[in-house]
Write an enzyme that holds these catalytic residues in place. Structure first.
Site, PDB file in Angstrom:
ATOM      1  N   ASP A   1       0.861  -1.050  -0.054  1.00 29.08           N
ATOM      2  CA  ASP A   1      -0.014  -0.150  -0.098  1.00 29.08           C
ATOM      3  C   ASP A   1       0.974   1.289   0.194  1.00 29.08           C
ATOM      4  O   ASP A   1       1.538   1.579   1.032  1.00 29.08           O
ATOM      5  CB  ASP A   1      -0.868   0.042   1.441  1.00 29.08           C
ATOM      6  CG  ASP A   1      -1.664   1.127   1.206  1.00 29.08           C
ATOM      7  OD1 ASP A   1      -1.467   2.316   0.526  1.00 29.08           O
ATOM      8  OD2 ASP A   1      -2.746   1.168   2.055  1.00 29.08           O
TER       9      ASP A   1
ATOM     10  N   TRP B   1       5.269  -3.301   7.518  1.00 32.17           N
ATOM     11  CA  TRP B   1       4.039  -4.149   7.199  1.00 32.17           C
ATOM     12  C   TRP B   1       4.613  -5.594   6.668  1.00 32.17           C
ATOM     13  O   TRP B   1       5.483  -5.368   5.826  1.00 32.17           O
ATOM     14  CB  TRP B   1       3.001  -3.573   6.306  1.00 32.17           C
ATOM     15  CG  TRP B   1       1.953  -4.404   5.961  1.00 32.17           C
ATOM     16  CD1 TRP B   1       2.105  -4.949   4.672  1.00 32.17           C
ATOM     17  CD2 TRP B   1       0.767  -4.879   6.464  1.00 32.17           C
ATOM     18  NE1 TRP B   1       0.964  -5.751   4.446  1.00 32.17           N
ATOM     19  CE2 TRP B   1       0.196  -5.735   5.384  1.00 32.17           C
ATOM     20  CE3 TRP B   1       0.135  -5.072   7.784  1.00 32.17           C
ATOM     21  CZ2 TRP B   1      -0.875  -6.584   5.597  1.00 32.17           C
ATOM     22  CZ3 TRP B   1      -0.968  -5.524   7.999  1.00 32.17           C
ATOM     23  CH2 TRP B   1      -1.677  -6.204   6.927  1.00 32.17           C
TER      24      TRP B   1
ATOM     25  N   ASP C   1       8.208   1.891   4.770  1.00 29.21           N
ATOM     26  CA  ASP C   1       8.177   2.754   4.014  1.00 29.21           C
ATOM     27  C   ASP C   1       9.515   3.691   4.133  1.00 29.21           C
ATOM     28  O   ASP C   1      10.366   3.401   4.812  1.00 29.21           O
ATOM     29  CB  ASP C   1       7.195   3.858   4.647  1.00 29.21           C
ATOM     30  CG  ASP C   1       5.687   3.298   4.370  1.00 29.21           C
ATOM     31  OD1 ASP C   1       5.555   2.597   3.546  1.00 29.21           O
ATOM     32  OD2 ASP C   1       4.742   3.603   5.124  1.00 29.21           O
TER      33      ASP C   1
ATOM     34  N   ASN D   1      -2.955  -2.310   6.758  1.00 28.22           N
ATOM     35  CA  ASN D   1      -2.025  -1.675   6.100  1.00 28.22           C
ATOM     36  C   ASN D   1      -2.089  -0.391   5.638  1.00 28.22           C
ATOM     37  O   ASN D   1      -1.220   0.230   5.237  1.00 28.22           O
ATOM     38  CB  ASN D   1      -1.767  -2.650   4.983  1.00 28.22           C
ATOM     39  CG  ASN D   1      -0.345  -2.336   4.137  1.00 28.22           C
ATOM     40  OD1 ASN D   1       0.392  -1.891   4.898  1.00 28.22           O
ATOM     41  ND2 ASN D   1      -0.246  -2.901   2.923  1.00 28.22           N
ATOM     42  N   ASP D   2      -3.156   0.378   5.893  1.00 31.67           N
ATOM     43  CA  ASP D   2      -3.166   1.524   5.334  1.00 31.67           C
ATOM     44  C   ASP D   2      -2.764   2.545   6.456  1.00 31.67           C
ATOM     45  O   ASP D   2      -3.527   3.309   6.994  1.00 31.67           O
ATOM     46  CB  ASP D   2      -4.822   1.810   5.061  1.00 31.67           C
ATOM     47  CG  ASP D   2      -4.986   3.217   4.262  1.00 31.67           C
ATOM     48  OD1 ASP D   2      -4.054   3.814   3.828  1.00 31.67           O
ATOM     49  OD2 ASP D   2      -5.902   3.615   4.291  1.00 31.67           O
ATOM     50  N   VAL D   3      -1.485   2.393   6.680  1.00 31.55           N
ATOM     51  CA  VAL D   3      -0.781   3.027   7.883  1.00 31.55           C
ATOM     52  C   VAL D   3       0.538   3.628   7.288  1.00 31.55           C
ATOM     53  O   VAL D   3       1.281   3.300   6.612  1.00 31.55           O
ATOM     54  CB  VAL D   3      -0.427   1.883   8.864  1.00 31.55           C
ATOM     55  CG1 VAL D   3       0.453   2.426   9.999  1.00 31.55           C
ATOM     56  CG2 VAL D   3      -1.799   1.367   9.374  1.00 31.55           C
TER      57      VAL D   3
END
Ligand code: ABN
Length: 177
Positions: free
Chosen positions: A76, A101, A120, A148-150
């Site tokens: 993501d 993640w 990231d 996972n939208d972190v």
């Protein structure tokens, strides 16, 4: 080195006597026209243009720039390979996130499952290229550990500056017994 100077002086003078200025200019012109036709076909690296979405040719961009590449099955974010880094390294000027993640993706070449760490890269504003949202195995926000939208830069000094996401191969996933 005087002998070298003398040698070149003598050969230049001889050439100047034999070759007229006009034919020398014609020769140089031919050379330039020839270079204009041959240089564009030399093997320049056009990967960056492909990554930026340019056509450049009819060939499809390599897999590592596409969301459907197997290692990106649960990603993501913006692919770092499109943002000046690689699939597993951050672009210059950014730093890798301290937390990540972890996804499990199947490699179609050997049919095995591998653990992939989606770290990231932090410290620069959002890259904006190659956004992928495959999220295999992800669950909504209320399932905290499976979401996972972190922004995984949260534990870094530049915690709000998310730039792109890498996909680092950790190893084979263990089969549940
Ligand atoms: N892991 C990428 C990301 C960053 C910020 C917000 C959502 C997702």
């Amino acid at each position: 080195m005087k002998w070298l100077d003398d040698f070149f002086e003598r050969s230049s003078r001889r050439a100047a006597q034999r070759v007229s200025r006009r034919s020398a200019l014609v020769g140089i012109g031919r050379l330039l026209v020839g270079a204009a036709f041959t240089l564009p076909v030399l093997p320049f690296d056009r990967i960056a243009r492909a990554a930026a979405g340019g056509t450049g040719g009819k060939k499809k961009a390599p897999d590592v720039y596409q969301c459907d590449y197997w290692r990106y099955c649960a990603v993501d974010g913006f692919l770092c390979s499109c943002c000046g880094g690689t699939m597993s390294t951050c672009p210059p000027g950014t730093e890798v996130s301290k937390v990540a993640w972890i996804g499990t993706c199947r490699n179609p070449q050997d049919g095995k499952d591998y653990l992939i760490s989606y770290n990231d890269c932090c410290g620069k504003t959002a890259c904006g290229r190659c956004l992928c949202n495959t999220n295999l195995g992800e669950r909504p926000g209320y399932r905290m550990g499976l979401h996972n939208d972190v922004n995984w830069c949260m534990a870094n000094t530049s915690s709000t500056m998310f730039h792109c996401t890498t996909a680092v191969l950790i190893g084979l996933a263990e089969k549940p017994s």
